[in-house]
Design an enzyme around this catalytic site. Sequence first.
Site, PDB file in Angstrom:
ATOM      1  NE  ARG A  38      27.539  69.047 -21.577  1.00 34.43           N
ATOM      2  CZ  ARG A  38      26.431  69.663 -21.172  1.00 34.43           C
ATOM      3  NH1 ARG A  38      26.012  69.529 -19.943  1.00 34.43           N
ATOM      4  NH2 ARG A  38      25.770  70.429 -21.998  1.00 34.43           N
ATOM      5  NE  ARG A  42      27.078  70.545 -14.138  1.00 35.95           N
ATOM      6  CZ  ARG A  42      25.945  70.884 -14.756  1.00 35.95           C
ATOM      7  NH1 ARG A  42      25.165  71.785 -14.226  1.00 35.95           N
ATOM      8  NH2 ARG A  42      25.604  70.294 -15.872  1.00 35.95           N
ATOM      9  NE  ARG A  51      31.339  75.786 -13.507  1.00 32.43           N
ATOM     10  CZ  ARG A  51      30.667  76.779 -12.967  1.00 32.43           C
ATOM     11  NH1 ARG A  51      31.309  77.799 -12.454  1.00 32.43           N
ATOM     12  NH2 ARG A  51      29.353  76.782 -12.929  1.00 32.43           N
ATOM     13  CG  ASP A  87      28.438  75.120 -23.933  1.00 35.18           C
ATOM     14  OD1 ASP A  87      28.205  74.285 -23.041  1.00 35.18           O
ATOM     15  OD2 ASP A  87      27.559  75.540 -24.710  1.00 35.18           O
ATOM     16  CE1 TYR A 164      20.289  75.791 -25.454  1.00 35.73           C
ATOM     17  CE2 TYR A 164      21.011  74.525 -27.354  1.00 35.73           C
ATOM     18  CZ  TYR A 164      20.603  74.585 -26.032  1.00 35.73           C
ATOM     19  OH  TYR A 164      20.503  73.437 -25.303  1.00 35.73           O
TER      20      TYR A 164
END
Length: 354
Positions: A38, A42, A51, A87, A164
């Site tokens: 990652r 963020r 973003r 992703d 998922y």
Amino acid sequence: MLDIAMAPRNSVSATETKKFLRAAHGETLDTPPVWLMRQAGRYLPEYLAVRANNDFIKVCRTPDLACEVTMQPIRRFGFDAAILFSDILIPAIPFGAGLHFDAGHGPVIDRPVRDRRDVEDLREFDPRTELSDVLDAIKMIRHELADDKALIGFAGAPFTLATYLIEGGKPDPFKRTKRMMYSDPQSFTILLDKIADMTIEYMKAMIESGADSIQLFDTWGGILTDSEYRAVNLPVLQRIFTELQSLNVPLTYFVLNGMHLESVAEAGASVYGLDWRMTIAQARHRFGHDVALQGNLDPVLLLTDEHTIRTRTRAILDESGNRGFIFNLGHGILPDTPIQSVEILMDEIRGGKK
Ligand code: CP3
């Protein structure tokens, strides 16, 4: 034991400048290559700026945006490998299951896969056409990236992607996944095989487009017992890694929370990613000496002070002997990580050396 000679699985050319590839092939280096799971995300103000005007899926599916955010942490920290910005859930879109991200709730699968019919309804698709935007991003990134940096492509491991798809979002506490696995094992196996077929083609296409290596993320593989893992998960992993072996790139398998899974070492990867729960010595015992290891600083350590970061990083470096070793975190970097912590980490790893 650290001093047993490693027998790298495939050799790397004498002129290879990518430290990531050298380490993945078992070489001993002055300082290990480093990248962070990652690493584009963020905690970076430049990522937040992108973003601010673009939703997450749009960034993933627009090659110049995906390329830009992939490059951001490389420019800032000089990591030895870039990981494609995408992703593991993106393939849910061409599968026809639908995907969106709810602020605060994480991923949502619009049409979850709950029974045999849903499994059969998942569309078979060709990633070369239906995920061509992702492949275009890889081509752009490989073009921008310096020759001494590796580019990592990735996918979710079939079991993790299945959780998922079945749960419809954050799989907690895996009720529906386990129920299908226990009470309708045939549908569950068909689902995993369907995901594995797609993954093999997707990963081949990523390598053809310029990825130097592939990583499979198995975030939820650790919810299984070792015997369930062996029966359900291992066969699809082995099939994927066997199919990809002829492409001659390092294949990394990362399972979170998998300390109890003795059979993980049989997955057939050439690099094993470790979370922070296992020491490098324990991992060498489990995985042997003819594979490389990647890991495994607890990401929470990057929220502590300089002395603690340096001490715990040094301990991992010393234990690894820098042989067949790629430095990483034990899981993704946390969004509230201070930039300065990453700078301290890099300084401790490289100590003034490249
Ligand atoms: O490592 C990288 O920098 C490459 C990009 C990458 C992302 N997700 C970007 C992302 C990779 C390799 C992943 C893998 C991924 N995605 C996994 C496996 C690894 C792991 O973390 O366990 C999983 C389980 C997912 C699914 C996923 N994606 C979740 C659960 C979430 C929401 C939780 C969260 O962290 O916000 C995402 C969103 C996501 N994927 C973000 C990023 C940068 C945050 C999106 C944002 O900008 O708001």
